[in-house]
Design a protein around this motif. Structure first.
Motif, PDB file in Angstrom:
ATOM      1  N   LYS A 137      10.033   9.687   3.831  1.00 29.65           N
ATOM      2  CA  LYS A 137      11.104  10.656   3.554  1.00 29.65           C
ATOM      3  C   LYS A 137      10.967  11.877   4.449  1.00 29.65           C
ATOM      4  CE  LYS A 137      13.718  10.866   0.444  1.00 29.65           C
ATOM      5  NZ  LYS A 137      15.169  10.582   0.344  1.00 29.65           N
ATOM      6  N   ASP A 138       9.737  12.363   4.630  1.00 31.04           N
ATOM      7  CA  ASP A 138       9.519  13.517   5.502  1.00 31.04           C
ATOM      8  C   ASP A 138       9.884  13.186   6.947  1.00 31.04           C
ATOM      9  OD1 ASP A 138       8.635  14.944   3.326  1.00 31.04           O
ATOM     10  OD2 ASP A 138       6.505  14.588   3.720  1.00 31.04           O
ATOM     11  N   GLU A 139       9.491  12.006   7.412  1.00 38.45           N
ATOM     12  CA  GLU A 139       9.828  11.603   8.780  1.00 38.45           C
ATOM     13  C   GLU A 139      11.339  11.475   8.956  1.00 38.45           C
ATOM     14  OE1 GLU A 139       7.736   8.037   9.570  1.00 38.45           O
ATOM     15  OE2 GLU A 139       5.781   9.002   9.829  1.00 38.45           O
ATOM     16  N   GLN A 140      12.010  10.981   7.925  1.00 38.49           N
ATOM     17  CA  GLN A 140      13.458  10.856   8.023  1.00 38.49           C
ATOM     18  C   GLN A 140      14.125  12.227   8.109  1.00 38.49           C
ATOM     19  OE1 GLN A 140      15.711   9.515   4.580  1.00 38.49           O
ATOM     20  NE2 GLN A 140      16.804   8.030   5.868  1.00 38.49           N
ATOM     21  N   GLN A 141      13.661  13.170   7.297  1.00 38.58           N
ATOM     22  CA  GLN A 141      14.226  14.511   7.363  1.00 38.58           C
ATOM     23  C   GLN A 141      13.956  15.158   8.721  1.00 38.58           C
ATOM     24  OE1 GLN A 141      12.677  16.695   4.035  1.00 38.58           O
ATOM     25  NE2 GLN A 141      13.928  15.601   2.524  1.00 38.58           N
ATOM     26  N   LEU A 142      12.762  14.928   9.264  1.00 38.98           N
ATOM     27  CA  LEU A 142      12.430  15.466  10.582  1.00 38.98           C
ATOM     28  C   LEU A 142      13.344  14.873  11.659  1.00 38.98           C
ATOM     29  CD1 LEU A 142      10.503  17.241  12.241  1.00 38.98           C
ATOM     30  CD2 LEU A 142       8.998  15.259  12.455  1.00 38.98           C
ATOM     31  N   ASN A 143      13.586  13.586  11.576  1.00 33.28           N
ATOM     32  CA  ASN A 143      14.460  12.941  12.558  1.00 33.28           C
ATOM     33  C   ASN A 143      15.912  13.384  12.389  1.00 33.28           C
ATOM     34  OD1 ASN A 143      12.535  11.437  13.997  1.00 33.28           O
ATOM     35  ND2 ASN A 143      12.515   9.847  12.418  1.00 33.28           N
ATOM     36  N   GLN A 144      16.323  13.622  11.158  1.00 37.84           N
ATOM     37  CA  GLN A 144      17.674  14.137  10.949  1.00 37.84           C
ATOM     38  C   GLN A 144      17.825  15.523  11.572  1.00 37.84           C
ATOM     39  OE1 GLN A 144      17.988  13.890   6.688  1.00 37.84           O
ATOM     40  NE2 GLN A 144      18.847  11.797   6.718  1.00 37.84           N
ATOM     41  N   HIS A 145      16.793  16.365  11.412  1.00 37.81           N
ATOM     42  CA  HIS A 145      16.812  17.686  12.043  1.00 37.81           C
ATOM     43  C   HIS A 145      16.817  17.547  13.568  1.00 37.81           C
ATOM     44  CE1 HIS A 145      16.012  21.940  12.652  1.00 37.81           C
ATOM     45  NE2 HIS A 145      14.967  21.611  13.417  1.00 37.81           N
ATOM     46  N   LYS A 146      16.037  16.575  14.041  1.00 44.35           N
ATOM     47  CA  LYS A 146      15.990  16.345  15.477  1.00 44.35           C
ATOM     48  C   LYS A 146      17.346  15.876  16.001  1.00 44.35           C
ATOM     49  CE  LYS A 146      13.265  13.830  18.923  1.00 44.35           C
ATOM     50  NZ  LYS A 146      12.166  12.862  19.136  1.00 44.35           N
ATOM     51  N   SER A 147      18.048  15.092  15.192  1.00 48.20           N
ATOM     52  CA  SER A 147      19.373  14.634  15.586  1.00 48.20           C
ATOM     53  C   SER A 147      20.340  15.802  15.721  1.00 48.20           C
ATOM     54  CB  SER A 147      19.896  13.632  14.553  1.00 48.20           C
ATOM     55  OG  SER A 147      21.195  13.218  14.873  1.00 48.20           O
ATOM     56  N   VAL A 148      20.281  16.723  14.749  1.00 43.64           N
ATOM     57  CA  VAL A 148      21.143  17.918  14.829  1.00 43.64           C
ATOM     58  C   VAL A 148      20.780  18.745  16.055  1.00 43.64           C
ATOM     59  CG1 VAL A 148      21.781  20.066  13.674  1.00 43.64           C
ATOM     60  CG2 VAL A 148      21.504  17.958  12.346  1.00 43.64           C
ATOM     61  N   LYS A 177      19.650   7.284  15.951  1.00 43.98           N
ATOM     62  CA  LYS A 177      20.410   6.756  14.816  1.00 43.98           C
ATOM     63  C   LYS A 177      19.787   5.451  14.322  1.00 43.98           C
ATOM     64  CE  LYS A 177      24.939   8.800  15.838  1.00 43.98           C
ATOM     65  NZ  LYS A 177      26.354   8.521  16.214  1.00 43.98           N
ATOM     66  N   PHE A 178      19.389   4.584  15.288  1.00 41.45           N
ATOM     67  CA  PHE A 178      18.730   3.346  14.903  1.00 41.45           C
ATOM     68  C   PHE A 178      17.445   3.623  14.141  1.00 41.45           C
ATOM     69  CE2 PHE A 178      20.852   1.005  18.633  1.00 41.45           C
ATOM     70  CZ  PHE A 178      21.872   0.575  17.814  1.00 41.45           C
ATOM     71  N   LYS A 179      16.691   4.589  14.629  1.00 38.15           N
ATOM     72  CA  LYS A 179      15.432   4.946  13.983  1.00 38.15           C
ATOM     73  C   LYS A 179      15.677   5.452  12.567  1.00 38.15           C
ATOM     74  CE  LYS A 179      11.096   7.328  14.979  1.00 38.15           C
ATOM     75  NZ  LYS A 179      10.378   8.194  15.943  1.00 38.15           N
ATOM     76  N   LEU A 180      16.702   6.275  12.421  1.00 43.70           N
ATOM     77  CA  LEU A 180      17.045   6.794  11.092  1.00 43.70           C
ATOM     78  C   LEU A 180      17.482   5.660  10.164  1.00 43.70           C
ATOM     79  CD1 LEU A 180      18.957  10.067  12.047  1.00 43.70           C
ATOM     80  CD2 LEU A 180      16.813   9.920  10.774  1.00 43.70           C
ATOM     81  N   ALA A 181      18.241   4.683  10.716  1.00 45.09           N
ATOM     82  CA  ALA A 181      18.686   3.553   9.904  1.00 45.09           C
ATOM     83  C   ALA A 181      17.498   2.699   9.461  1.00 45.09           C
ATOM     84  CB  ALA A 181      19.689   2.709  10.692  1.00 45.09           C
ATOM     85  N   MET A 182      16.558   2.471  10.376  1.00 46.32           N
ATOM     86  CA  MET A 182      15.365   1.684  10.025  1.00 46.32           C
ATOM     87  C   MET A 182      14.546   2.391   8.964  1.00 46.32           C
ATOM     88  SD  MET A 182      14.272   0.386  13.826  1.00 46.32           S
ATOM     89  CE  MET A 182      12.720  -0.287  13.266  1.00 46.32           C
ATOM     90  N   GLN A 183      14.391   3.697   9.129  1.00 45.96           N
ATOM     91  CA  GLN A 183      13.657   4.451   8.120  1.00 45.96           C
ATOM     92  C   GLN A 183      14.366   4.413   6.770  1.00 45.96           C
ATOM     93  OE1 GLN A 183      13.240   8.281  10.027  1.00 45.96           O
ATOM     94  NE2 GLN A 183      11.140   7.827  10.681  1.00 45.96           N
ATOM     95  N   GLY A 184      15.701   4.451   6.823  1.00 48.42           N
ATOM     96  CA  GLY A 184      16.464   4.376   5.579  1.00 48.42           C
ATOM     97  C   GLY A 184      16.238   3.058   4.864  1.00 48.42           C
TER      98      GLY A 184
END
Length: 414
Positions: A117-128, A212-219
């Motif tokens: 969950k933390d990695e996903q939030q970090l990647n979402q911030h990185k996406s922004v 986006k792919f990374k975020l989808a895999m993490q999801g």
């Protein structure tokens, strides 16, 4: 001088001779009888089991040992690596849908879940952040592109002025060529800048797609862990009975380890084993008889395991009455798989004789003697043995063990 014997003396000698001959004959007869008693053994008739030959069907069977198992059994495996905290239901207890059988410690999986969950939030911030940087870079390039285009237009106007001055005599050919060169350089720089912008857009788009792919895999990983943690509650999905549970509290289990078995005790089947010597006679669909406490239940061979273990082959029998009242889990039963059926044949009751003696001979009881005669044994089961030739209906045969008399042609019955 010799005198003639008297009549009385002659008669006495004749009687003595006859008596001696009679005594010798008696001795010889007694000797013969005694010798015959030595070479012809005798046996007490009460010690023998006999049966009469009759005509009827004989069903050939393979005898196997079996055990009653639930027809439907749910094997529960641990979805995660965990530690057993509490056993809520033990073997033999009934469960209903939704009942929790085991309680697992999910802390290890919870840590992995929180990390994802933390990695996903970090990647979402990185996406922004990547989107903002993309906009900033594109805006800068667009500004440079606008300036470059204006510069090209300026050089185009300068070239036209030089050409006009050359035409009216106010300029030189060198000035025109210099203006053309400057314009050509500016145009190439403009084209290069346009190509750079296009490439930068594609690179940034690829980076964004990768993220986006990374975020989808993490999801998906997070969803999988959420599902596993829900499954880690180890709940029954249908009514039944706990047949086995891993009851060592505090022990660790890995993902995929069997931790409990639940069975529906409303129906059963038979798991049987037989020597691999009979493997080629087993056929799916063959009729079978299961003997439970002197009660015979009908069934068919439903499946045969393809491997041989410790010299035996395992197979399963589907019962016609899978919910019979005599059936209990783990109850040991006798199984008879039918391999052949012969109608209207000569048969006799099965006994120890046919499992210990030469199958090419039988002992027939005639008066006070048991006479060994050749006979060919056919198919058999636990109840009857087929006799293909050598005997007739009504003959009385010995069916008890005659292992000590196999070589005797005749035995006296007392």
């Amino acid at each position: 001088m010799d005198r003639e014997l008297s009549t009385s003396t002659k008669k006495a000698r004749k009687r003595r001779t006859l008596w001696q001959i009679s005594l010798a004959v008696a001795v010889v007869v007694i000797a013969i009888i005694g010798f015959r008693s030595l070479i012809t053994p005798s046996i007490d008739r009460n010690e023998l089991r006999t049966a009469f030959v009759e005509q009827g069907p004989v069903v050939a069977t393979i005898t196997a040992s079996g055990i009653v198992v639930p027809e439907h059994e749910q094997v529960i495996t641990s979805p995660i690596q965990a530690r057993i905290e509490q056993v809520l239901y033990t073997a033999g207890q009934e469960v209903n849908p939704g009942d929790q059988v085991l309680l697992l410690d999910r802390s290890y999986t919870q840590l992995a879940y929180d990390k994802l969950k933390d990695e996903q939030q970090l990647n979402q911030h990185k996406s922004v952040q990547m989107g903002l940087e993309l906009d900033k870079k594109l805006n800068s390039l667009k500004s440079q592109l606008a300036i470059k285009r204006m510069h090209v237009k300026s050089l185009q106007a300068r070239l036209e002025d030089e050409r006009y001055l050359l035409k009216i005599g106010g300029g030189t050919t060198e000035q025109v060529k210099q203006a053309e060169l400057n314009l050509s350089i500016a145009q190439q720089e403009l084209a290069q800048l346009e190509r750079d912008i296009t490439s930068e857009k594609e690179l940034l788009k690829a980076d964004e797609q990768e993220l986006k792919f990374k975020l989808a895999m993490q999801g998906r990983s997070i969803e999988e862990l959420e599902r596993k943690m829900e499954q880690a509650e180890i709940r029954a999905t249908s009514p039944g009975v706990v047949t086995w549970v891993k009851s060592e509290i505090g022990s660790n289990v890995n993902s995929g380890d069997v931790i409990a078995k639940l069975a529906d005790l409303s129906s059963f089947k038979i798991k049987a084993t037989v020597s691999d010597a009979y493997a080629d006679q087993l056929q799916v669909g063959s009729e079978a008889t299961v003997r439970v406490n002197d009660t015979d239940l009908k069934g068919t061979v439903s499946s045969i395991e393809p491997t041989v273990s410790s010299g035996t082959v395992a197979f399963y029998i589907a019962l016609a009455k899978e919910a019979h009242e005599l059936l209990r889990p783990n109850l040991r039963v006798d199984v008879y798989v039918i391999t052949a059926t012969k109608q209207h044949t000569l048969r006799v009751k099965n006994g120890p004789y046919f499992s210990s003696a030469d199958n090419n001979q039988v002992f027939v009881v005639r008066d006070n003697e048991a006479i060994r005669i050749p006979a060919r044994i056919g198919v058999s089961n636990t109840d009857f043995v087929e006799l293909e030739d050598g005997i007739q209906v009504g003959d009385e045969l010995i069916i008890s063990s005659m292992k000590d008399y196999e070589q005797m042609r005749k035995i006296t019955l007392k």
